[in-house]
Design a protein around this motif. Structure first.
Motif, PDB file in Angstrom:
ATOM      1  N   LYS A   1      54.085   5.981   3.697  1.00 32.94           N
ATOM      2  CA  LYS A   1      55.079   4.945   3.431  1.00 32.94           C
ATOM      3  C   LYS A   1      55.764   5.165   2.086  1.00 32.94           C
ATOM      4  CE  LYS A   1      55.881  -0.025   3.515  1.00 32.94           C
ATOM      5  NZ  LYS A   1      55.340  -1.345   3.911  1.00 32.94           N
TER       6      LYS A   1
ATOM      7  N   ASP B   1      59.746   0.657   7.607  1.00 35.75           N
ATOM      8  CA  ASP B   1      58.796   0.089   8.569  1.00 35.75           C
ATOM      9  C   ASP B   1      59.234   0.374  10.006  1.00 35.75           C
ATOM     10  OD1 ASP B   1      57.240  -0.884   6.526  1.00 35.75           O
ATOM     11  OD2 ASP B   1      58.074  -2.914   6.587  1.00 35.75           O
TER      12      ASP B   1
ATOM     13  N   PRO C   1      51.016   4.026   7.996  1.00 30.41           N
ATOM     14  CA  PRO C   1      51.696   3.989   6.698  1.00 30.41           C
ATOM     15  C   PRO C   1      50.840   4.524   5.559  1.00 30.41           C
ATOM     16  CG  PRO C   1      51.950   1.895   7.850  1.00 30.41           C
ATOM     17  CD  PRO C   1      50.941   2.684   8.611  1.00 30.41           C
TER      18      PRO C   1
ATOM     19  N   TRP D   1      53.234   5.959  13.326  1.00 35.30           N
ATOM     20  CA  TRP D   1      52.540   6.589  12.211  1.00 35.30           C
ATOM     21  C   TRP D   1      51.755   5.551  11.417  1.00 35.30           C
ATOM     22  CZ3 TRP D   1      57.470   9.618  10.442  1.00 35.30           C
ATOM     23  CH2 TRP D   1      57.538  10.841  11.107  1.00 35.30           C
TER      24      TRP D   1
ATOM     25  N   LEU E   1      58.351   3.993  10.785  1.00 36.00           N
ATOM     26  CA  LEU E   1      56.905   4.147  10.977  1.00 36.00           C
ATOM     27  C   LEU E   1      56.471   3.629  12.342  1.00 36.00           C
ATOM     28  CD1 LEU E   1      55.726   2.980   7.432  1.00 36.00           C
ATOM     29  CD2 LEU E   1      55.432   5.279   8.377  1.00 36.00           C
TER      30      LEU E   1
ATOM     31  N   ALA F   1      52.871  13.797  11.016  1.00 38.28           N
ATOM     32  CA  ALA F   1      53.708  13.161   9.999  1.00 38.28           C
ATOM     33  C   ALA F   1      54.026  14.144   8.877  1.00 38.28           C
ATOM     34  CB  ALA F   1      53.004  11.926   9.441  1.00 38.28           C
TER      35      ALA F   1
END
Length: 601
Positions: free
Chosen positions: A313, A289, A299, A297, A292, A375
């Motif tokens: 994620k 987390d 998830p 980003w 991210l 990502a």
């Protein structure tokens, strides 16, 4: 050069297909293809009917169909790959000899014409234990000049270490210096070695077959996969249910050591004392987390991981390593960053080494913003989540369809943040009975009980190094072995850190364990370690050696294993009336005869 109808023997459609294919090939694939085409031509020429009689040409020298494969292995990976490579070559009609480097007579090297080396790198660029003697010979003055000699090296390593695949690099360079020519270039493998090892095997087959008149027909391909043969393996782990998860340390201890019991029911997996269990862990959700949020980003964004589409994620949680920085990772990251400081950092190897030490991906993305990448591009540079190997602390004969582990929780502070071991803290903080873990068995032939149950054994295993010796004792108790056994165990405090205390005391009482010496370093003003207990018992310990005892060391390599090794030499020197060189040779002979084995990390 672009292929065209005018500058090649191909038609327009063929030229277009080749122009699309050739630029995408790796060096290994190109090499394999050249050998494949040579094999086809060789077969075609051999089968073609004679059109006219020609003067006999001087035959091209054929490559010998005898292949020697030598492996140097500490945990068993290189050994397993070498054996599978041998089976693959045998299916292709080669006569193959597979041997540990320690079992190979170095003087026979000059008789070998085709040599494959599969070797790992241990510690800080060192050869594994069973490669030491051969490594020393090859790099020494007695190494022969190698004529009409071909070789290739498959090197295993961990790119998070400075001397990545160094032992393989050493062998590759030295064999060339001695006159050898490469069958195919050296392949350096990181922790995720299955695919590159298979690529290397493909290239080796092509190289060995390229000059052979007896090359097998391409219509009958032989699989060259080097993955495990059983249903469940490193590449196809079994999901084992957690049966027990217990803290072995008492209240007030500075340590947390977890005893895990996992079910193997229905897996068909078996193991022997000395083997390890591989676990594929998940990253800490808090850390995922944090990453991210740091990169802003989504998830739930979909990303591709090989042939699978998963959420971002999920990819960062289960598929990729985010707690370790490696030199290759930082170099790739520099191409995605708009930060000039990062590009300067990767150009200075000393500064890069210093930066990597103790830092993780969170540090990197914070320190070198902005990031000019999606990502998908970013996760594509990350290393696959490596398995963690743990010495098995149970006997399969005594615990049917179960496997037990002894895992020390890793927590420490570095660069202003608390750091946690990925797998050990998963086990300590988030794993509950009923949960599932992806696991596989890592067989290790280099850490095994003596063949004879009457052989005495000496075991040195402080801390979690006790794990395989619990397995040894369970196995010997189950089989009724008569050989004497002696354990040296150490930790911080007797009251809180004597792992499996009641079991050891029961084995001692029942005669399964003959002798027990313990060292608890924090209970007295002067710190006492296992090597001190060994020195106190030097005369009896040496007599056990003279009586044929096998010695086993398990635990930390940098400090404990190094100190215990030197202590053994000192004991042999003192009690055997030898000089230092003679004592070292005595221990080296024990190692060669598999009477001195180490499982160190």
């Amino acid at each position: 050069m672009q292929l065209q109808v005018m500058n090649s023997p191909f038609n327009q459609e063929q030229a277009e297909l080749l122009n699309r294919l050739l630029p995408t090939l790796t060096e290994t694939q190109t090499l394999w293809l050249s050998g494949y085409l040579a094999a086809i031509q060789s077969s075609s020429l051999q089968a073609a009917p004679a059109v006219e009689e020609r003067p006999a040409a001087v035959p091209s020298p054929t490559i010998p169909r005898e292949v020697t494969i030598l492996f140097g292995s500490q945990t068993g990976n290189a050994q397993n790959l070498a054996k599978k490579a041998g089976k693959t070559l045998e299916k292709r009609g080669f006569q193959v000899t597979v041997s540990a480097m320690s079992d190979f007579k170095p003087n026979n090297l000059k008789k070998v014409k085709s040599l494959l080396i599969v070797v790992s790198t241990h510690g800080e660029g060192d050869p594994p234990d069973n490669a030491l003697t051969f490594h020393e010979f090859v790099h020494g003055k007695r190494a022969p000049k190698l004529e009409d000699f071909r070789f290739s090296v498959l090197a295993l390593g961990d790119s998070s270490y400075e001397f990545f695949c160094q032992t393989g690099k050493d062998f590759d360079k030295r064999l060339e210096e001695l006159g050898g020519t490469r069958i195919t270039p050296r392949m350096d493998c990181d922790l995720d070695f299955d695919e590159p090892a298979a690529e290397w095997m493909e290239a080796v087959l092509a190289g060995l077959s390229a000059g052979e008149s007896s090359a097998p027909s391409p219509a009958s391909p032989v699989s060259v996969s080097l993955s495990a043969e059983s249903v469940y393996s490193r590449s196809n782990p079994f999901r084992a249910e957690v049966l027990e998860n217990i803290n072995l340390n008492g209240r007030g201890s500075n340590k947390e050591t977890r005893h895990l019991e996992l079910s193997l029911e229905g897996s068909g997996l078996t193991y022997q004392p000395g083997d390890s269990l591989g676990i594929y862990p998940e990253n800490d959700p808090e850390l995922v987390d944090l990453l991210l949020a740091e990169m802003n980003w989504d998830p739930e964004e979909a990303v591709r991981v090989k042939e699978e589409t998963v959420t971002l994620k999920q990819a960062l949680t289960t598929h990729f390593e985010i707690t370790v920085l490696t030199k290759p990772l930082v170099e790739k990251a520099a191409m995605l960053s708009g930060n000039g400081d990062l590009r300067q950092l990767v150009m200075d190897s000393n500064q890069l080494k210093s930066y990597i030490d103790g830092r993780d991906l969170i540090d990197l993305v914070r320190d070198f913003k902005p990031w000019n990448s999606s990502a998908q591009e970013f996760v594509s540079i990350l290393r696959k989540m490596p398995a963690r190997l743990y010495s098995i602390s149970s006997s399969f004969e005594a615990n049917s369809d179960e496997v037990h582990l002894t895992i020390g929780a890793v927590r420490y502070d570095a660069h202003g943040r608390e750091r946690k071991g990925v797998c050990s803290i998963l086990c300590a903080e988030r794993l509950q009975p009923g949960d599932m873990l992806p696991v596989f068995i890592q067989h290790n032939e280099n850490f095994k009980l003596p063949e004879s149950p009457d052989t005495p054994i000496i075991m040195v295993g402080p801390g979690t190094g006790i794990a395989p010796f619990r397995s040894f004792m369970q196995e010997r108790e189950e089989s009724g072995a008569e050989g004497k056994s002696w354990l040296f165990f150490g930790d911080q405090h007797f009251v809180t850190d004597f792992l499996y205390q009641t079991e050891w005391q029961k084995w001692l009482k029942d005669g399964v364990l003959s002798k027990l010496d313990v060292a608890f370093s924090r209970d007295d003003d002067e710190k006492v370690y296992v090597q001190h207990r060994m020195q106190e018992n030097s005369r009896e310990l040496f007599q056990w050696l003279q009586d044929g005892a096998s010695v086993y060391i398990c635990g930390d390599e940098k400090n404990m294993a190094h100190d215990v090794h030197n202590t053994l030499i000192e004991i042999i020197e003192k009690e055997g009336g030898m000089n230092r060189d003679q004592a070292s040779e005595y221990l080296a002979d024990m190692q060669k005869n598999k009477r001195y084995q180490r499982d160190v990390y």
